[in-house]
Design a protein around this motif. Structure first.
Motif, PDB file in Angstrom:
ATOM      1  N   ILE A  55     -50.806   0.836 -61.993  1.00  0.00           N
ATOM      2  CA  ILE A  55     -51.386   2.032 -60.995  1.00  0.00           C
ATOM      3  C   ILE A  55     -51.991   1.010 -59.838  1.00  0.00           C
ATOM      4  O   ILE A  55     -51.756   1.569 -58.776  1.00  0.00           O
ATOM      5  CB  ILE A  55     -52.628   2.720 -61.706  1.00  0.00           C
ATOM      6  CG1 ILE A  55     -51.888   3.628 -62.714  1.00  0.00           C
ATOM      7  CG2 ILE A  55     -53.104   3.655 -60.485  1.00  0.00           C
ATOM      8  CD1 ILE A  55     -51.471   4.877 -62.547  1.00  0.00           C
ATOM      9  N   TYR A  56     -52.634   0.067 -60.210  1.00  0.00           N
ATOM     10  CA  TYR A  56     -53.320  -0.839 -59.191  1.00  0.00           C
ATOM     11  C   TYR A  56     -52.297  -1.393 -58.320  1.00  0.00           C
ATOM     12  O   TYR A  56     -52.523  -1.280 -57.126  1.00  0.00           O
ATOM     13  CB  TYR A  56     -54.429  -2.070 -59.685  1.00  0.00           C
ATOM     14  CG  TYR A  56     -55.490  -1.503 -60.401  1.00  0.00           C
ATOM     15  CD1 TYR A  56     -56.677  -1.680 -59.815  1.00  0.00           C
ATOM     16  CD2 TYR A  56     -55.253  -1.076 -61.783  1.00  0.00           C
ATOM     17  CE1 TYR A  56     -57.900  -1.122 -60.581  1.00  0.00           C
ATOM     18  CE2 TYR A  56     -56.548  -0.813 -62.288  1.00  0.00           C
ATOM     19  CZ  TYR A  56     -57.947  -0.737 -62.043  1.00  0.00           C
ATOM     20  OH  TYR A  56     -59.065  -0.347 -62.560  1.00  0.00           O
ATOM     21  N   GLN A  57     -51.494  -1.952 -59.199  1.00  0.00           N
ATOM     22  CA  GLN A  57     -50.268  -2.823 -58.149  1.00  0.00           C
ATOM     23  C   GLN A  57     -49.802  -1.886 -57.268  1.00  0.00           C
ATOM     24  O   GLN A  57     -49.443  -1.840 -55.988  1.00  0.00           O
ATOM     25  CB  GLN A  57     -49.443  -3.469 -59.188  1.00  0.00           C
ATOM     26  CG  GLN A  57     -49.956  -4.380 -59.871  1.00  0.00           C
ATOM     27  CD  GLN A  57     -48.865  -5.219 -60.684  1.00  0.00           C
ATOM     28  OE1 GLN A  57     -47.963  -4.784 -60.961  1.00  0.00           O
ATOM     29  NE2 GLN A  57     -49.471  -6.359 -61.126  1.00  0.00           N
ATOM     30  N   ALA A  58     -49.554  -0.279 -57.773  1.00  0.00           N
ATOM     31  CA  ALA A  58     -48.521   0.371 -57.024  1.00  0.00           C
ATOM     32  C   ALA A  58     -49.456   0.765 -55.798  1.00  0.00           C
ATOM     33  O   ALA A  58     -48.927   0.972 -54.716  1.00  0.00           O
ATOM     34  CB  ALA A  58     -48.298   1.892 -57.890  1.00  0.00           C
ATOM     35  N   ALA A  59     -50.777   1.149 -55.907  1.00  0.00           N
ATOM     36  CA  ALA A  59     -51.326   1.433 -54.747  1.00  0.00           C
ATOM     37  C   ALA A  59     -51.623   0.374 -54.008  1.00  0.00           C
ATOM     38  O   ALA A  59     -51.704   0.442 -52.532  1.00  0.00           O
ATOM     39  CB  ALA A  59     -53.123   1.895 -55.503  1.00  0.00           C
ATOM     40  N   GLY A 108     -49.808  -2.131 -53.496  1.00  0.00           N
ATOM     41  CA  GLY A 108     -48.456  -2.319 -52.725  1.00  0.00           C
ATOM     42  C   GLY A 108     -48.111  -1.560 -51.597  1.00  0.00           C
ATOM     43  O   GLY A 108     -47.582  -1.804 -50.619  1.00  0.00           O
TER      44      GLY A 108
END
Lengths: 432, 304
Positions: free
Chosen positions: A317-321, A323
């Protein structure tokens, strides 16, 4: 070579088969341990519930006795020229007493009369006063009026006292039992829903004692607790989990938070007394101070559970946001917190439930006082449900026993509502 | 026995949040792989053509460290405008680490240090005044595992444009969302369920949703970290088609474990080995006439 392989294969199969029975037995055994543990817990819960509900449910009804009340001017002490203020101050207790004497003319001794008067609650005169103040035309007439029974009489009418037990072992006298039986036969007794239990505050008389004051006290106290503990706890958890650097200082803070969760609550009560009441001179016995103290007790729980909930959010989720270019704060507020919210809410509700049941620290800051009036704000003197239960459990009168259990039922109802709210909120957040 | 124990410790470390598992421990990659190349850290030379004339992004002498361990060793590489660059190599060779350093995704990992120079349109992205928010909006990313937000399909795509303020009205936002989903080849499949959660889609659809999310902010470069590794061949084929179309407008750098995929979609291919960039060149050259023995071993399937 081939043979050896075959042989070892065979050996493996045989060894596994030999051990299978044992393994399955172990699994079955383990399941049974689990089942019996659950069952034991469930049985204890059932016993507790049956006991409390059994003891507490009579408190939700109360008995009334129909008395032919003679509103005699002379007995009441109301002159022809009396003002409404005079009417309000008239001697209604005398009117009840003379009416009772008229109903049972053969009572002559002082002790007998006293026993007779004790059939009716002390509070009955106030309901008479209210009737007359509202309708002065009653003066000079005789009316059939349902008056609240004394708690001992009520207890007998609820069949809680055995007629066959020796007179010295019960508070209600044989002669009173005779009168009550007569009244019952004449249809002059009636059981009604005990509304005053929910509409009045504490009282010295069991039949008049209610939990409204304690209920409001609990509500105001928890309101203060929630307003302080939830935002502070969640923000502390977010900062510590997401933004704070990992170093000695934050390690120290973390250890301290964990230790604070294990500090006995009465210590927080002492702190509240010393700091908030003695130093800051906040009002004693007030939900404000109680709420602050309970917030301090609840904070470690909320911080720890919130941190766990935030830490459990998937890194993807962190990476997605990140990103798509979200800043750290946007990542946390838009994505991490909504996902962690069910866990945070569960932790907060557990903390609030703990606060709701907390008694010891509130004794320290004076919330154990005898409060009759319903508090109208966070600075009014108040008591809370568990303290009210403690006070009633401490009272010698028989009528308070059932009140104690009834108050526990109300407290548990409160808890169930809070848990239901938590489940509801969790479902809502999970759907989104 | 002891070796096993050690592996367990590695596994435990890998579980820790946001530490990529392979790259952190390049040392436990099978030593046999390094048959020809025992050279010192500094004395190796990338074979082929790492530099192009019109570079969108270029890396010069990039080293990446995870604490003490060096995951990328002196890599210099250009990514040309509107080209698809494929990065291949065995697990733990540092290709993902290199990819993630292109949009400073490694900043999330506290122990990660990057040195050297990486430029986007000739501006060093590791300069102090460079904001990662702007950088990541310009250099989008698609991850190995599809990771849509646990929100509706519409919200997934609209999130980027919304936080960057790219749409001022609802109609503009609708336009962006629709356009991005069309470009990602997903619109026809989801147009009636835009308010359904993105996590409810199939794996391939989720990955295309993630691509739509990435292109919704109109980035200049898209980084793809093994975008098809969690997908079946049919879904992979769709994504490959999509990448081929996207290169018209975007510059794409992708990491892949599938050599066929690299051969199909990329114009240039870079082969990484134990943190070193061994060989770069036109894809058809790499796959037909590899010049380095390691590259040849890898693409012919002798290992990897």
């Amino acid at each position: 070579m081939n043979n050896m392989n075959k042989e070892s294969n065979y050996k493996t199969t045989a060894a596994i088969q030999a051990s299978l029975k044992k393994r399955h037995a172990a699994e079955r055994r383990f399941q049974w341990y689990g089942r019996s543990a659950v069952l034991t817990g469930f049985i204890f819960l059932c016993i507790l519930m049956v006991d409390i509900v059994g003891k507490g449910s009579p408190a939700f009804t109360q008995h009334f006795i129909k008395v032919d009340v003679i509103f005699d001017r002379e007995t009441l002490g109301i002159h022809a020229s009396a003002t409404p203020a005079d009417i309000a101050q008239a001697d209604y207790s005398a009117a009840i007493k003379s009416s009772l004497r008229t109903m049972f003319p053969d009572v002559s001794t002082r002790v007998g009369k006293k026993s007779l008067y004790r059939l009716i609650s002390v509070g009955a005169q106030y309901s008479l006063r209210d009737m007359v103040v509202e309708n002065p035309a009653l003066i000079g007439t005789t009316r059939e009026i349902w008056l609240l029974a004394h708690s001992e009489a009520g207890s007998y009418l609820k069949n809680q006292v055995s007629k066959d037990s020796p007179e010295s072992e019960r508070k209600i006298k044989d002669i009173q039992i005779k009168w009550l039986e007569t009244l019952r036969e004449e249809g002059r007794t009636e059981s009604r829903f005990n509304r005053s239990f929910f509409t009045s505050g504490d009282s010295r008389e069991p039949e008049m004692a209610g939990i409204k004051a304690a209920l409001y006290g609990s509500f105001y106290t928890l309101l203060v607790t929630f307003l302080l503990a939830f935002p502070i706890g969640v923000m502390a958890a977010v900062y510590l989990e997401e933004f704070a650097p990992r170093n000695r200082l934050t390690d120290l803070i973390e250890i301290n938070i964990n230790n604070l969760a294990a500090v006995p609550s009465i210590v927080f009560g002492l702190l509240g007394l010393a700091v908030f009441i003695n130093f800051f001179e906040l009002p004693r016995s007030a939900p404000l101070v109680g709420g602050i103290v309970l917030a301090l007790i609840t904070l470690p729980t909320i911080i720890i559970t919130s941190r766990a909930a935030i830490g459990a959010v998937s890194p993807s989720i962190y990476q997605a946001a990140m990103g798509v270019g979200a800043s750290k704060l946007q990542t946390v507020v838009h994505h991490v917190l909504p996902v962690a919210m069910p866990g945070i809410l569960t932790g907060s509700i557990i903390g609030m439930a703990q606060a709701l049941g907390e008694t010891a620290p509130l004794l320290m800051i004076g919330m154990v006082a005898f409060i009759m009036d319903v508090p109208s704000g966070v600075t009014d003197p108040a008591t809370v449900l568990p303290v009210q239960i403690f006070l009633w459990a401490d009272s010698p009168e028989r009528g308070f026993t059932e009140k104690t259990s009834a108050a526990i039922m109300v407290l548990m109802g409160f808890l169930i509502i809070m848990n239901a709210l938590a489940v509801f909120l969790r479902k809502r957040f999970e759907l989104k | 026995m002891q070796g096993l124990k050690k592996m367990n410790i590695f596994a435990a470390e890998a579980k820790q949040k946001s530490v990529p598992n392979e790259e952190t421990n390049p040392s436990h990659v099978d030593a046999r792989l390094d048959i020809r190349h025992h050279g010192d850290v500094t004395d190796y030379q990338t074979i082929g053509s790492p530099f192009v004339d019109d570079a969108k992004m270029s890396a010069r002498n990039v080293d990446v460290f995870y604490a003490e361990k060096q995951a990328i060793i002196d890599v210099s590489l250009d990514i040309g405008r509107n080209e698809v660059l494929a990065m291949i190599g065995p697990s733990g060779c540092g290709k993902s680490t290199f990819l993630r350093s292109l949009n400073r995704m490694n900043d999330i990992i506290p122990i990660c240090k990057v040195s050297g120079q990486i430029t986007l349109d000739n501006v060093n992205i590791y300069e102090n005044d460079q904001d990662t928010v702007l950088l990541r909006a310009r250099v989008g990313m698609v991850f190995q595992k599809p990771n849509p937000f646990p929100k509706s399909i519409y919200e997934n795509v609209a999130y980027g444009p919304r936080i960057h303020g790219l749409a001022h009205t609802k109609a503009e936002m609708d336009e962006i969302v629709e356009h991005s989903l069309i470009r990602a080849g997903l619109f026809d499949e989801v147009k009636d369920q835009l308010d359904k959660p993105g996590t409810g889609l199939s794996g391939g659809q989720q990955q295309r949703l993630c691509i739509a999310r990435a292109i919704a902010v109109s980035p200049e470069v898209i980084l793809m970290d093994e975008p098809c590794s969690a997908l079946d061949p049919i879904a992979s084929a769709k994504i490959e088609e999509l990448i081929d179309e996207l290169k018209e407008k975007f510059t794409i750098a992708m990491v892949t474990h599938s050599m066929q995929q690299a051969a199909r979609v990329s114009q240039r291919t870079a082969y990484f080995h134990l943190g070193k960039l061994i060989e770069v060149g036109d894809t058809k050259d790499i796959f037909t006439i590899p010049r380095h023995q390691l590259t040849e071993n890898y693409i012919t399937g002798r290992f990897g």
